[in-house]
Design a protein around this motif. Structure first.
Motif, PDB file in Angstrom:
ATOM      1  N   GLU A   2     -12.812   1.652 -13.216  1.00  0.00           N
ATOM      2  CA  GLU A   2     -13.063   1.144 -11.875  1.00  0.00           C
ATOM      3  C   GLU A   2     -12.591   2.174 -10.848  1.00  0.00           C
ATOM      4  OE1 GLU A   2     -14.537  -1.762 -10.849  1.00  0.00           O
ATOM      5  OE2 GLU A   2     -15.141  -1.823 -12.952  1.00  0.00           O
ATOM      6  N   PRO A   3     -13.133   2.137  -9.622  1.00  0.00           N
ATOM      7  CA  PRO A   3     -12.652   3.058  -8.594  1.00  0.00           C
ATOM      8  C   PRO A   3     -11.143   2.945  -8.436  1.00  0.00           C
ATOM      9  CG  PRO A   3     -14.607   1.897  -7.836  1.00  0.00           C
ATOM     10  CD  PRO A   3     -14.202   1.248  -9.129  1.00  0.00           C
ATOM     11  N   PRO A   4     -10.466   4.048  -8.159  1.00  0.00           N
ATOM     12  CA  PRO A   4      -9.014   4.008  -8.024  1.00  0.00           C
ATOM     13  C   PRO A   4      -8.610   3.204  -6.794  1.00  0.00           C
ATOM     14  CG  PRO A   4      -9.855   6.093  -7.215  1.00  0.00           C
ATOM     15  CD  PRO A   4     -11.023   5.368  -7.839  1.00  0.00           C
ATOM     16  N   THR A   5      -7.409   2.667  -6.819  1.00  0.00           N
ATOM     17  CA  THR A   5      -6.858   2.101  -5.592  1.00  0.00           C
ATOM     18  C   THR A   5      -6.569   3.246  -4.634  1.00  0.00           C
ATOM     19  OG1 THR A   5      -4.551   2.265  -6.274  1.00  0.00           O
ATOM     20  CG2 THR A   5      -5.767   0.271  -6.939  1.00  0.00           C
TER      21      THR A   5
ATOM     22  N   ALA B 132     -12.257   7.596  -1.085  1.00  0.00           N
ATOM     23  CA  ALA B 132     -13.639   8.068  -1.051  1.00  0.00           C
ATOM     24  C   ALA B 132     -14.651   6.936  -1.134  1.00  0.00           C
ATOM     25  CB  ALA B 132     -13.873   9.060  -2.198  1.00  0.00           C
ATOM     26  N   HIS B 133     -14.399   5.933  -1.969  1.00  0.00           N
ATOM     27  CA  HIS B 133     -15.361   4.841  -2.116  1.00  0.00           C
ATOM     28  C   HIS B 133     -15.466   4.017  -0.836  1.00  0.00           C
ATOM     29  CE1 HIS B 133     -14.688   6.058  -6.260  1.00  0.00           C
ATOM     30  NE2 HIS B 133     -15.790   5.419  -6.591  1.00  0.00           N
TER      31      HIS B 133
ATOM     32  N   ALA C 151     -17.771  13.830  -1.524  1.00  0.00           N
ATOM     33  CA  ALA C 151     -16.366  13.544  -1.815  1.00  0.00           C
ATOM     34  C   ALA C 151     -16.147  13.399  -3.307  1.00  0.00           C
ATOM     35  CB  ALA C 151     -15.907  12.274  -1.105  1.00  0.00           C
ATOM     36  N   ALA C 152     -15.039  13.958  -3.799  1.00  0.00           N
ATOM     37  CA  ALA C 152     -14.600  13.672  -5.155  1.00  0.00           C
ATOM     38  C   ALA C 152     -14.097  12.234  -5.209  1.00  0.00           C
ATOM     39  CB  ALA C 152     -13.495  14.636  -5.563  1.00  0.00           C
ATOM     40  N   GLY C 153     -14.163  11.629  -6.387  1.00  0.00           N
ATOM     41  CA  GLY C 153     -13.849  10.211  -6.505  1.00  0.00           C
ATOM     42  C   GLY C 153     -12.445   9.837  -6.095  1.00  0.00           C
ATOM     43  N   ASN C 154     -11.467  10.743  -6.262  1.00  0.00           N
ATOM     44  CA  ASN C 154     -10.090  10.455  -5.881  1.00  0.00           C
ATOM     45  C   ASN C 154      -9.715  11.011  -4.514  1.00  0.00           C
ATOM     46  OD1 ASN C 154      -9.252   8.962  -8.124  1.00  0.00           O
ATOM     47  ND2 ASN C 154      -8.831  10.808  -9.319  1.00  0.00           N
ATOM     48  N   ALA C 155     -10.664  11.635  -3.831  1.00  0.00           N
ATOM     49  CA  ALA C 155     -10.360  12.210  -2.524  1.00  0.00           C
ATOM     50  C   ALA C 155     -10.119  11.101  -1.503  1.00  0.00           C
ATOM     51  CB  ALA C 155     -11.503  13.113  -2.068  1.00  0.00           C
ATOM     52  N   TRP C 156      -9.463  11.472  -0.402  1.00  0.00           N
ATOM     53  CA  TRP C 156      -9.164  10.479   0.638  1.00  0.00           C
ATOM     54  C   TRP C 156      -9.070  11.170   1.987  1.00  0.00           C
ATOM     55  CZ3 TRP C 156      -4.249  11.122   2.957  1.00  0.00           C
ATOM     56  CH2 TRP C 156      -3.353  11.943   2.261  1.00  0.00           C
ATOM     57  N   LEU C 157      -9.195  10.376   3.038  1.00  0.00           N
ATOM     58  CA  LEU C 157      -9.160  10.879   4.412  1.00  0.00           C
ATOM     59  C   LEU C 157      -8.381   9.898   5.269  1.00  0.00           C
ATOM     60  CD1 LEU C 157     -10.294  13.018   6.481  1.00  0.00           C
ATOM     61  CD2 LEU C 157     -12.150  11.384   6.890  1.00  0.00           C
ATOM     62  N   SER C 158      -7.395  10.415   6.000  1.00  0.00           N
ATOM     63  CA  SER C 158      -6.529   9.537   6.782  1.00  0.00           C
ATOM     64  C   SER C 158      -6.019  10.273   8.013  1.00  0.00           C
ATOM     65  CB  SER C 158      -5.335   9.096   5.923  1.00  0.00           C
ATOM     66  OG  SER C 158      -4.405   8.350   6.677  1.00  0.00           O
TER      67      SER C 158
ATOM     68  N   ALA D  47      -5.447   7.099  -5.665  1.00  0.00           N
ATOM     69  CA  ALA D  47      -6.171   8.291  -5.213  1.00  0.00           C
ATOM     70  C   ALA D  47      -5.226   9.278  -4.544  1.00  0.00           C
ATOM     71  CB  ALA D  47      -7.286   7.887  -4.251  1.00  0.00           C
ATOM     72  N   VAL D  48      -4.359   8.782  -3.664  1.00  0.00           N
ATOM     73  CA  VAL D  48      -3.403   9.652  -2.984  1.00  0.00           C
ATOM     74  C   VAL D  48      -2.523  10.364  -4.007  1.00  0.00           C
ATOM     75  CG1 VAL D  48      -1.388   9.690  -1.459  1.00  0.00           C
ATOM     76  CG2 VAL D  48      -3.406   8.340  -0.833  1.00  0.00           C
ATOM     77  N   THR D  49      -2.016   9.608  -4.966  1.00  0.00           N
ATOM     78  CA  THR D  49      -1.139  10.179  -5.991  1.00  0.00           C
ATOM     79  C   THR D  49      -1.867  11.217  -6.837  1.00  0.00           C
ATOM     80  OG1 THR D  49       0.116   8.107  -6.087  1.00  0.00           O
ATOM     81  CG2 THR D  49       0.370   9.633  -7.919  1.00  0.00           C
ATOM     82  N   ALA D  50      -3.107  10.923  -7.209  1.00  0.00           N
ATOM     83  CA  ALA D  50      -3.881  11.843  -8.058  1.00  0.00           C
ATOM     84  C   ALA D  50      -4.113  13.175  -7.362  1.00  0.00           C
ATOM     85  CB  ALA D  50      -5.212  11.202  -8.440  1.00  0.00           C
ATOM     86  N   THR D  51      -4.397  13.144  -6.068  1.00  0.00           N
ATOM     87  CA  THR D  51      -4.705  14.390  -5.357  1.00  0.00           C
ATOM     88  C   THR D  51      -3.462  15.221  -5.079  1.00  0.00           C
ATOM     89  OG1 THR D  51      -4.578  13.260  -3.209  1.00  0.00           O
ATOM     90  CG2 THR D  51      -6.748  13.434  -4.251  1.00  0.00           C
TER      91      THR D  51
END
Length: 518
Positions: A260-263, A453-454, A417-424, A267-271
């Motif tokens: 399933e998509p990461p929480t 990303a999702h 976007a990569a699946g674990n990427a994020w923007l804040s 995602a933050v932790t993975a990147t």
């Protein structure tokens, strides 16, 4: 214009008070239409209602037009009393509407800021509204119309790093706090106070970042003087920019199990993991014939950004990427890095090559040197340049997408976007400090702010997500991302797509199963 003395305390004028001070008496006509708050939760609606009751306004900006010395001028004025002058999605839409109306009606524009930046209650969807504002401002400038800015106390965050730093003439009120990151957030994140006297209007004027310091009473005369000069200048013809091209492609599943998509916090932790691939791996595994370029051509170099001429999966392009391996607390991404990024943008335009930006940053530099080096202005100028480029542009949100440093490279015609990427707008820990007074609720706030990303895909901020398999090797991700970017470069270059709006205004994009064979 002369710089006023630093011993004057800034008066916290409301938006209506500033309008009354600067415009000719009785000339102001409001352009604002009521804001719909029905979609927000009860607590946030209550905050908006209290702010409205306290200020007499329905949002943190007041827009309209009036005259100064008999000359018509459009105005956009922040009110700090309304939720610290913060910019939400409705606020951004109101600003964009006012700027575009001023452009359509051939009016010069006076904007006055007094804001803590992005509204934390709304998070990333509000944050990317700064791109829409910047695009509108740059279209206004491209029409040959004057843009004046008056920075009031305080002006920080995304407001300073976008429309607050793009004026032809920039003034600030005496003693005003003007800086990229507010000192309270800086201290909460770094455990020590920001150096005193740096983020002041007078210091920025001394370093040539703003033009002058002036009281609100002096502003009227300076605006009158500026308009008298600027309106006599010839207006160049407005050149059309080519439409963006669609990046749509069919979704095709890949054999194998997918999680399933990461929480948001996963995602933050993975990147932030040390083994995660970055722009270096993207070029090494997905590029060929790569030629590294260094510096700004003006005696300045910042290794936290990498520039290269290359072929990504066979597609020739200019790449400018934030190098995760070189961004450390001791070597953060400073204003010089963003000037290098703008060199890459200019190079792509001059050579008529597509531009690929790679976003992967824990945030831009927060220091006295960065403030005096115009970090906020450089972010704004990167956003402005991106929104006015005529060559194909693709942004790859590869990992961390924190703050204005990430937003500086985002406004491309296609965003992958990569699946674990994020923007804040801030590190989740910093946003938690602002909203809750403690960094301990960062995971909860990251989820609420829709940073992953999702969520960005669903909100139309990115066009395509390349899902990450938990059992995949880092090299597989870098190769898959290079192939995906190359597909969009081909699509944009050959012109086979339908029109879409770039950056934050597109519809929902496509979810791709990583790695995928096409």
């Amino acid at each position: 214009m002369t710089t006023s003395s630093a011993d004057r305390t800034p008066a916290r004028l409301s938006a209506p008070e500033l309008v009354a001070t600067v415009l000719d008496p009785g000339s102001f006509e409001c352009w604002d239409i009521p804001v719909d708050t029905s979609g927000w939760d009860e607590d946030y609606r209550a905050q908006l209602a209290r702010a409205s009751e306290r200020t007499g306004l329905d949002e943190s900006v007041l827009t309209g037009w009036g005259t100064v010395g008999g000359r018509p001028v459009a105005v956009v004025v922040n009110d700090f009393g309304f939720l610290a002058g913060s910019i939400g999605a409705a606020t951004a839409a109101r600003i964009v509407a006012a700027v575009r109306r001023a452009t359509d009606e051939g009016l010069p524009l006076l904007a006055s800021t007094s804001s803590g930046g992005t509204r934390m209650q709304e998070g990333t969807p509000a944050f990317v509204g700064m791109v829409d504002i910047t695009r509108a401002v740059m279209d206004h400038r491209a029409a040959g119309l004057p843009y004046l800015a008056y920075l009031r106390h305080p002006t920080t965050g995304g407001v300073l790093a976008s429309w607050g730093s793009l004026a032809h003439v920039t003034l600030a009120e005496p003693g005003a706090l003007v800086g990229f990151l507010g000192p309270k957030v800086y201290e909460a994140l770094n455990g020590e106070p920001f150096p005193a006297g740096v983020q002041t209007a007078e210091n920025l004027a001394a370093h040539g970042i703003i033009d002058a310091v002036a009281t609100a009473d002096e502003l009227r005369g300076l605006v009158d003087l500026a308009l008298a000069t600027l309106l006599d200048a010839p207006v160049p013809p407005r050149l059309p920019r080519p439409d963006a091209l669609s990046a749509a492609r069919p979704v095709r599943a890949v054999d194998g199990d997918h999680t399933e998509p990461p929480t948001a916090w996963e995602a933050v932790t993975a990147t932030r993991a040390a083994e995660r691939p970055g722009v270096r791996e993207l070029l090494r595994l997905g590029g060929s014939g790569t030629l590294r370029l260094r510096g700004t051509e003006q005696g300045e170099r910042d290794g936290s950004v990498l520039i290269a001429l290359t072929r990504l999966d066979g597609q020739p392009c200019v790449v400018v990427g934030q190098d995760r391996a070189r961004q450390t607390p001791a070597t953060p991404m400073g204003p010089g890095a963003l000037r290098e990024a703008r060199r890459a943008m200019r190079l792509a335009e001059e050579l008529r090559l597509p531009l690929v930006t790679v976003i992967d940053t824990p945030g831009a530099e927060l220091s006295q040197e960065a403030e005096e080096g115009s970090i906020a202005g450089e972010i704004a100028r990167c956003i402005a340049t991106m929104t006015t480029m005529t060559v194909p542009t693709v942004a790859l949100l590869m990992g961390q997408g924190c703050g204005g440093g990430a937003l500086a490279l985002l406004p491309a015609r296609v965003v992958v976007a990569a699946g674990n990427a994020w923007l804040s707008p801030l590190p989740p820990e910093g946003a938690s400090v602002i909203v809750h007074g403690t960094p301990d609720r960062a995971a909860e706030l990251a989820a609420r702010q829709r940073v992953r990303a999702h969520d960005l895909l669903a909100d139309g901020i990115v066009h395509t997500v390349v899902e990450e398999r938990t059992d995949a090797e880092p090299a597989e991700l870098a190769t898959a991302l290079a192939a995906e970017v190359a597909h969009h470069l081909d699509w944009l270059t050959t012109g086979h797509g339908a029109a879409v709006v770039a950056g934050s205004t597109g519809g929902a994009g496509q979810l791709l199963r990583f790695p995928g064979a096409w």
